[in-house]
Design a protein around this motif. Sequence first.
Motif, PDB file in Angstrom:
ATOM      1  N   THR A  34       0.517 -10.328  -7.455  1.00 53.60           N
ATOM      2  CA  THR A  34       0.642 -11.593  -6.724  1.00 53.60           C
ATOM      3  C   THR A  34       2.108 -12.012  -6.619  1.00 53.60           C
ATOM      4  O   THR A  34       2.582 -12.425  -5.558  1.00 53.60           O
ATOM      5  N   THR A  68       3.963  -9.920  -4.116  1.00 51.21           N
ATOM      6  CA  THR A  68       3.613 -10.287  -2.743  1.00 51.21           C
ATOM      7  C   THR A  68       4.347 -11.551  -2.314  1.00 51.21           C
ATOM      8  O   THR A  68       4.879 -11.629  -1.193  1.00 51.21           O
ATOM      9  N   GLY A  82      -1.998  -4.087  -3.879  1.00 52.40           N
ATOM     10  CA  GLY A  82      -3.143  -4.439  -3.050  1.00 52.40           C
ATOM     11  C   GLY A  82      -4.181  -3.332  -3.018  1.00 52.40           C
ATOM     12  O   GLY A  82      -5.394  -3.577  -3.026  1.00 52.40           O
ATOM     13  N   LEU A 130      -5.198 -13.740  -3.686  1.00 55.59           N
ATOM     14  CA  LEU A 130      -4.814 -14.296  -2.386  1.00 55.59           C
ATOM     15  C   LEU A 130      -4.658 -15.815  -2.430  1.00 55.59           C
ATOM     16  O   LEU A 130      -3.782 -16.381  -1.758  1.00 55.59           O
TER      17      LEU A 130
END
Length: 268
Positions: free
Chosen positions: A53, A56, A214, A221
């Motif tokens: 996370t 990202t 991912g 998300l």
Amino acid sequence: MTGFLLLLVIGLISATFGSIVGLGGGIIIVPALMYIAPVFLDRDISTATAVGTSLTVLIFTALSSTLTFMKEKKVDFRSAWVYFITSGPAAMIGASLTGNFAPRPFELTFGFFMLFMAVLLMLRNKLKPADIDWRIKRTFTDAHGKEHDYGYNIPAALAVGFGVGFISGLFGIGGGSLFVPVMVLLFRYPPHVATATSMFVIFLSSILGSITHGWHGEIDLYSVIALAPGAWVGGWLGARIVRKMSGGALLWVLRLTLIALAVKMIAG
């Protein structure tokens, strides 16, 4: 709603600090997700998911910073692509290994790594750049018209790129805390050029590392959606702060934050 707003603020703070030193902000986001999620999000987030996370969200931070630095013509794209040759694949390798860590060993490793980075941030302004006659020589002219000479060679640049990329993928951080000092002390980059160039490399590497996380289902998300807006603004804000000030006070706040988080993770 409280958890969402808290993540938004964490994204803003971590990205602002991260952009100032080329760090990326993951060093704050990863432990925040691990310790805040059970309290405010009513669920646990595994170490691998926290890293995925963070990496990202780092895409947004690094892109925002890079666009700001590009307008100021501080990004050395020629050398950045050299670093990315190895940092990109290394980020994927590191990302693929994160899930192999049990929670406690990861906390210990990450905690000691944060202590190391805090010490590095304290020492980097006191160390003098190495006087090495590198084969590839570059020149940068700053806003005041002063020329700065620096250089590197391909093998050294590839080695540095690999190390930074691997750490970035493994821990979900930008790796700039290592990248920038090496660029300044070993290759004699001007600090602002080193920070700007490292953020561009981090942006590219984070994309590949995030794809790997991912693929393994290691991205939350909801947290990405909450963190990303703050990270985008923080990336822009940090880049502007770098232009206007040395960031000395903010660096001390970051150092103390790293030490506090490191002690928390090591203590368990």
